[in-house]
Design an enzyme around this catalytic site. Structure first.
Site, PDB file in Angstrom:
ATOM      1  N   ARG A  30       0.836  -1.205   0.000  1.00 52.79           N
ATOM      2  CA  ARG A  30       0.000   0.000   0.000  1.00 52.79           C
ATOM      3  C   ARG A  30       0.872   1.257   0.000  1.00 52.79           C
ATOM      4  O   ARG A  30       0.515   2.266  -0.611  1.00 52.79           O
ATOM      5  CB  ARG A  30      -0.971   0.009   1.182  1.00 52.79           C
ATOM      6  CG  ARG A  30      -0.318   0.040   2.557  1.00 52.79           C
ATOM      7  CD  ARG A  30      -1.309   0.304   3.669  1.00 52.79           C
ATOM      8  NE  ARG A  30      -0.677   0.216   4.977  1.00 52.79           N
ATOM      9  CZ  ARG A  30      -1.171   0.741   6.094  1.00 52.79           C
ATOM     10  NH1 ARG A  30      -2.314   1.409   6.060  1.00 52.79           N
ATOM     11  NH2 ARG A  30      -0.538   0.608   7.239  1.00 52.79           N
ATOM     12  N   SER A  57      -5.453   5.224   5.502  1.00 51.14           N
ATOM     13  CA  SER A  57      -5.095   3.812   5.522  1.00 51.14           C
ATOM     14  C   SER A  57      -4.819   3.270   4.121  1.00 51.14           C
ATOM     15  O   SER A  57      -3.917   2.459   3.926  1.00 51.14           O
ATOM     16  CB  SER A  57      -6.212   2.983   6.163  1.00 51.14           C
ATOM     17  OG  SER A  57      -6.348   3.297   7.537  1.00 51.14           O
ATOM     18  N   GLU A  84     -18.890   3.032  -0.553  1.00 47.89           N
ATOM     19  CA  GLU A  84     -18.107   2.255  -1.518  1.00 47.89           C
ATOM     20  C   GLU A  84     -18.829   2.112  -2.862  1.00 47.89           C
ATOM     21  O   GLU A  84     -18.213   2.255  -3.923  1.00 47.89           O
ATOM     22  CB  GLU A  84     -17.779   0.871  -0.950  1.00 47.89           C
ATOM     23  CG  GLU A  84     -16.852   0.881   0.259  1.00 47.89           C
ATOM     24  CD  GLU A  84     -17.569   1.093   1.581  1.00 47.89           C
ATOM     25  OE1 GLU A  84     -16.898   1.083   2.635  1.00 47.89           O
ATOM     26  OE2 GLU A  84     -18.817   1.249   1.567  1.00 47.89           O
ATOM     27  N   PHE A 110     -14.210  -4.578   1.698  1.00 45.69           N
ATOM     28  CA  PHE A 110     -15.392  -3.768   1.447  1.00 45.69           C
ATOM     29  C   PHE A 110     -15.658  -3.524  -0.039  1.00 45.69           C
ATOM     30  O   PHE A 110     -16.549  -2.742  -0.382  1.00 45.69           O
ATOM     31  CB  PHE A 110     -15.290  -2.461   2.234  1.00 45.69           C
ATOM     32  CG  PHE A 110     -15.116  -2.695   3.708  1.00 45.69           C
ATOM     33  CD1 PHE A 110     -15.883  -3.652   4.364  1.00 45.69           C
ATOM     34  CD2 PHE A 110     -14.162  -2.006   4.438  1.00 45.69           C
ATOM     35  CE1 PHE A 110     -15.709  -3.905   5.720  1.00 45.69           C
ATOM     36  CE2 PHE A 110     -13.981  -2.253   5.787  1.00 45.69           C
ATOM     37  CZ  PHE A 110     -14.760  -3.203   6.436  1.00 45.69           C
ATOM     38  N   HIS A 134      -5.152  -3.719   2.503  1.00 47.21           N
ATOM     39  CA  HIS A 134      -5.416  -4.630   3.623  1.00 47.21           C
ATOM     40  C   HIS A 134      -5.987  -5.934   3.073  1.00 47.21           C
ATOM     41  O   HIS A 134      -7.140  -6.286   3.274  1.00 47.21           O
ATOM     42  CB  HIS A 134      -6.357  -3.981   4.635  1.00 47.21           C
ATOM     43  CG  HIS A 134      -5.768  -2.756   5.290  1.00 47.21           C
ATOM     44  ND1 HIS A 134      -5.471  -1.614   4.575  1.00 47.21           N
ATOM     45  CD2 HIS A 134      -5.410  -2.510   6.574  1.00 47.21           C
ATOM     46  CE1 HIS A 134      -4.960  -0.705   5.396  1.00 47.21           C
ATOM     47  NE2 HIS A 134      -4.902  -1.227   6.616  1.00 47.21           N
ATOM     48  N   ASP A 142      -8.073  -6.427  13.390  1.00 40.10           N
ATOM     49  CA  ASP A 142      -9.462  -6.066  13.086  1.00 40.10           C
ATOM     50  C   ASP A 142     -10.350  -7.287  12.932  1.00 40.10           C
ATOM     51  O   ASP A 142     -11.575  -7.185  13.001  1.00 40.10           O
ATOM     52  CB  ASP A 142      -9.527  -5.225  11.807  1.00 40.10           C
ATOM     53  CG  ASP A 142      -9.099  -3.786  12.044  1.00 40.10           C
ATOM     54  OD1 ASP A 142      -9.023  -3.384  13.220  1.00 40.10           O
ATOM     55  OD2 ASP A 142      -8.832  -3.077  11.064  1.00 40.10           O
ATOM     56  N   ARG A 193      -1.109  -4.546   3.933  1.00 43.55           N
ATOM     57  CA  ARG A 193      -0.813  -3.667   5.067  1.00 43.55           C
ATOM     58  C   ARG A 193       0.618  -3.875   5.549  1.00 43.55           C
ATOM     59  O   ARG A 193       1.301  -2.926   5.927  1.00 43.55           O
ATOM     60  CB  ARG A 193      -1.774  -3.969   6.225  1.00 43.55           C
ATOM     61  CG  ARG A 193      -1.515  -3.113   7.462  1.00 43.55           C
ATOM     62  CD  ARG A 193      -2.257  -3.644   8.676  1.00 43.55           C
ATOM     63  NE  ARG A 193      -2.071  -2.784   9.832  1.00 43.55           N
ATOM     64  CZ  ARG A 193      -2.423  -3.105  11.066  1.00 43.55           C
ATOM     65  NH1 ARG A 193      -2.975  -4.291  11.296  1.00 43.55           N
ATOM     66  NH2 ARG A 193      -2.217  -2.274  12.071  1.00 43.55           N
TER      67      ARG A 193
END
Length: 336
Positions: A30, A57, A84, A110, A134, A142, A193
């Site tokens: 990322r 993020s 989204e 998502f 992620h 999470d 991540r």
């Protein structure tokens, strides 16, 4: 509708990819994505970025990003909020309007909320760019609500959609370059991540990234075993191959950042990467395993994840789910 890129794009973007190869770094993909945006954003004033309330993020704001606000519409970055589907549908409309190359981001998990709009991008042949960070249980604490398992395969099964899962900063920059140059196909760029080690490559290997899959570790012309991997699992594949070679086996490692692009290559190229003479094959990816049998065969082995995740630090999770050098080696040995 085809967009025209700046005259110096091809040369300067490739120079950036080559420069990364000469300057190895272990960083999260990322972050590698953001570094690519810093470089490419300076070349592409038509970039229109955004994120579904996850910009810090997703790392999708670059050096030349300027937020669009109610008081100032002169920017090039949209803060979509937790929308989204709305974000993805808007990107389709922006591309149809013309003049922009839209990209938008969220966590990979998502993409589920945006799936219909992503499907419409592919159906309508709109080369928008989806950034999904992620990308696995590697996001850690999470927990399973945020840890994608089946999402990468779901994207791969969508017609006319390229799904990239790069293994280091070089593949990440190459994936961005490919996505920008796409004319009728949207691209989903899948980023980690956690930090990913950079792989050594020759100039020929560097060029072959754009073919979707390539031989990263040669072994011999007649390998005893082929290991295919993507993203964070490429390093594990390389370690497994090294252990097997220490025991006298000839092992080839194939990095496959984009299976859809690889599938479109010539039969000769595909045979050169995955020779039909080698039937002992293994795939490693931190996602559902079923997708990979098309490459390893019904008698091949897949180190994947076919359950939901758990909440724990990434390193602990990878051990629990078997993504260790010891387990990968044992699975590979079971093929002999």
């Amino acid at each position: 509708m085809n967009h025209e890129l700046p005259a110096d794009w091809a040369q300067k973007s490739q120079e950036f990819v080559e420069q990364l190869q000469k300057n190895p770094a272990k960083i999260a993909s990322r972050k590698a994505s953001q570094n690519a945006l810093d470089a490419y954003g300076a070349l592409l004033p038509e970039f229109l970025g955004g994120s579904a309330d996850l910009a810090p993020s997703n790392l999708t704001m670059h050096k030349n990003s300027k937020s669009i606000t109610p008081d100032d519409a002169s920017g090039n970055y949209v803060h979509y909020g937790v929308r989204e589907f709305g974000m993805s549908a808007i990107m389709n409309g922006v591309y149809l309007h013309g003049g922009f190359i839209p990209y938008g981001a969220t966590f990979l998990m998502f993409m589920e909320y945006a799936k219909n709009a992503v499907r419409m991008s592919a159906l309508m042949k709109l080369p928008v760019i989806y950034v999904y960070t992620h990308d696995s249980i590697g996001l850690g604490e999470d927990g399973p609500t945020h840890q994608p398992v089946e999402q990468i395969s779901s994207l791969r099964l969508t017609p006319n959609l390229n799904t990239w899962r790069p293994c280091d900063q070089v593949e990440s920059a190459a994936a961005w370059k490919f996505a920008v140059e796409s004319k009728q196909t949207p691209n989903a760029l899948i980023f980690s991540r956690q930090g990913l080690a950079q792989m050594d490559r020759t100039d020929a290997q560097l060029a072959n990234i754009y073919k979707g899959a390539y031989v990263l570790k040669e072994g011999t012309n007649n390998p005893d075993l082929i290991i295919i991997a993507t993203g964070s699992e490429v390093e594990l594949a390389m370690k497994t191959a090294a252990s097997l070679e220490a025991e006298g086996k000839n092992v080839r490692v194939v990095s496959m950042p984009c299976s859809e692009v690889f599938d479109k290559q010539s039969p000769e190229y595909k045979e050169s990467v995955l020779p039909s003479s080698c039937i002992k094959r293994m795939a490693i990816e931190a996602g559902v395993s079923d997708f990979w049998y098309k490459y390893v065969g019904l008698n091949g082995k897949v180190l994947g994840i076919d359950t939901f995740g758990e909440s724990a630090p990434a390193e602990e999770l990878f051990k629990v789910y078997g993504f260790t050098a010891e387990n990968a080696l044992n699975i590979a040995k079971s093929l002999f």
